[in-house]
Motif scaffolding. Structure first.
Motif, short mmCIF file in Angstrom:
data_model
loop_
_atom_site.label_atom_id
_atom_site.label_comp_id
_atom_site.label_asym_id
_atom_site.label_seq_id
_atom_site.Cartn_x
_atom_site.Cartn_y
_atom_site.Cartn_z
N PRO A 196 1.95 -25.04 -5.55
CA PRO A 196 3.10 -23.95 -5.38
C PRO A 196 2.27 -22.60 -5.11
O PRO A 196 1.15 -22.17 -5.80
N VAL A 197 2.59 -21.90 -4.28
CA VAL A 197 2.40 -20.46 -4.02
C VAL A 197 3.41 -19.29 -4.38
O VAL A 197 4.30 -19.54 -3.47
N ILE A 198 3.34 -18.55 -5.23
CA ILE A 198 4.63 -17.92 -5.64
C ILE A 198 4.13 -16.57 -5.69
O ILE A 198 2.96 -15.94 -5.88
N GLU A 199 5.26 -15.49 -5.56
CA GLU A 199 5.00 -14.25 -5.68
C GLU A 199 6.04 -13.66 -6.65
O GLU A 199 7.24 -14.16 -6.78
N LEU A 200 5.58 -13.00 -7.70
CA LEU A 200 6.24 -12.48 -8.84
C LEU A 200 7.04 -11.04 -8.53
O LEU A 200 6.14 -10.15 -8.02
N ASP A 201 8.18 -10.61 -9.00
CA ASP A 201 8.65 -9.46 -8.72
C ASP A 201 8.37 -8.51 -9.77
O ASP A 201 7.58 -8.94 -10.81
N GLU A 202 8.74 -7.45 -9.89
CA GLU A 202 8.61 -6.44 -11.16
C GLU A 202 9.01 -7.05 -12.20
O GLU A 202 8.78 -6.77 -13.43
N GLN A 203 10.13 -7.84 -12.45
CA GLN A 203 10.54 -8.37 -13.49
C GLN A 203 9.75 -9.86 -13.89
O GLN A 203 10.27 -10.41 -14.85
N GLY A 204 9.04 -10.33 -12.89
CA GLY A 204 8.22 -11.24 -13.35
C GLY A 204 9.12 -12.67 -12.76
O GLY A 204 8.48 -13.90 -13.03
N SER A 205 10.18 -12.60 -11.84
CA SER A 205 10.82 -13.67 -11.52
C SER A 205 9.95 -14.15 -10.20
O SER A 205 9.81 -13.32 -9.51
N PRO A 206 9.96 -15.38 -10.14
CA PRO A 206 8.96 -16.06 -9.12
C PRO A 206 9.69 -16.25 -7.78
O PRO A 206 10.88 -16.57 -7.77
N ARG A 207 9.12 -16.32 -6.74
CA ARG A 207 9.63 -16.49 -5.47
C ARG A 207 8.74 -17.43 -4.91
O ARG A 207 7.52 -17.19 -4.60
N ASP A 208 8.92 -18.85 -4.27
CA ASP A 208 8.15 -19.80 -3.52
C ASP A 208 7.84 -19.30 -2.21
O ASP A 208 8.98 -19.46 -1.31
N PHE B 299 0.98 -10.93 -7.15
CA PHE B 299 1.71 -9.95 -8.16
C PHE B 299 1.41 -8.44 -7.82
O PHE B 299 0.34 -8.29 -7.22
N TYR B 300 2.26 -7.62 -8.18
CA TYR B 300 1.81 -6.29 -8.07
C TYR B 300 1.55 -5.43 -9.44
O TYR B 300 2.36 -5.88 -10.47
N GLN B 301 0.68 -4.61 -9.44
CA GLN B 301 0.70 -3.74 -10.57
C GLN B 301 1.45 -2.40 -9.97
O GLN B 301 1.01 -1.78 -9.07
N TYR B 302 2.33 -2.22 -10.71
CA TYR B 302 3.32 -1.07 -10.39
C TYR B 302 2.85 0.33 -11.09
O TYR B 302 3.04 0.65 -12.48
N VAL B 303 2.02 1.19 -10.17
CA VAL B 303 1.39 2.33 -11.03
C VAL B 303 2.15 3.52 -11.15
O VAL B 303 2.76 3.81 -12.18
N ARG B 304 2.85 3.64 -9.96
CA ARG B 304 3.96 4.85 -10.23
C ARG B 304 4.59 4.79 -8.81
O ARG B 304 4.11 4.83 -7.76
N TRP B 305 6.09 4.49 -8.82
CA TRP B 305 6.81 4.29 -7.43
C TRP B 305 6.61 5.50 -6.66
O TRP B 305 6.31 6.80 -7.00
N PRO B 306 6.11 5.11 -5.15
CA PRO B 306 6.36 3.79 -4.60
C PRO B 306 4.69 3.39 -4.72
O PRO B 306 4.55 2.06 -3.99
#
Length: 212
Positions: free
Chosen positions: A192-204, A114-121
């Motif tokens: 599973p190995v998942i990646e979370l987007d900015e909304q917390g939705s997972p991608r396998d 997952f990412y910590q979104y500090v300030r775009w980009p």
């Protein structure tokens, strides 16, 4: 089993692009802080002295840590038959007496990116571990009620704190997603190995990197 795409995955601290950029920019920032004239007016002078100190400590100290970490070639991440180990940065080991995070496969429900979104980009990548409810928090994890635990909830609202509290920044080393997925698939095919987007939705990520 040889270390590689189908064996243990080991990532080490080293001279990644972010380290090189920091080492190039830090001297200019530190010199700028030293050369900053605080003036004579007391409130303004106090503010500028604090600003000077912040520039020197933040950029100088940060660049020094990245340099020492790169030269150390310490293991930052290890995925093998025993489980997953996430290293604690050296300055936290010395200053905060923080242990590395080492978790056996029996306690791991998912490997989470997952990412910590500090300030775009700008964004900071983390690698975390979602534990089974029955598993105990490992040494080195953020403890409930601590300032670090509160900060994770505050600055990573899209990530379950159960995963962010057992995580480390991918900082000063490079993460190879394909090798990570391959190693987890080899030693714990049900995890599973998942990646979370900015909304917390997972991608396998197992679907993004199918077995060859």
């Amino acid at each position: 089993m040889a270390e590689g795409s189908t064996g243990p995955y080991v990532a080490r601290f080293g001279f990644v692009p972010m380290t090189a950029l920091a080492l190039l920019f830090a001297p200019a920032a530190v010199c700028g802080g030293i050369a900053l004239d605080p003036g004579r007016d007391l409130p303004e002078a106090l503010f500028l002295w604090l600003w000077k100190l912040l520039l020197i400590v933040l950029f100088g100290g940060g660049a020094l840590w990245l340099l020492l970490a790169a030269l150390s070639r310490r293991v930052a991440l290890r995925v093998d038959r025993d489980g997953v180990t996430l290293a604690t940065p050296s300055f936290l080991r010395w200053w905060g007496n923080r242990a590395d995070i080492a978790v056996p496969w029996r306690d791991i429900a998912a490997v989470v990116l997952f990412y910590q979104y500090v300030r775009w980009p700008a964004r900071i990548l983390y690698l975390g571990l979602q534990l089974h409810p029955s598993a105990s928090a490992p040494a080195g994890a953020a403890r409930a009620g601590s300032f670090e635990h509160w900060s994770l909830e505050r600055f990573l609202p899209h990530v379950p704190v159960e995963a962010s509290s057992v995580s480390r920044q991918v900082n000063g080393w490079r993460l190879d997603r394909r090798r990570l997925v391959a190693a987890v698939r080899t030693y714990a095919p049900d995890v599973p190995v998942i990646e979370l987007d900015e909304q917390g939705s997972p991608r396998d990520l197992r679907l993004a990197y199918p077995e060859i």
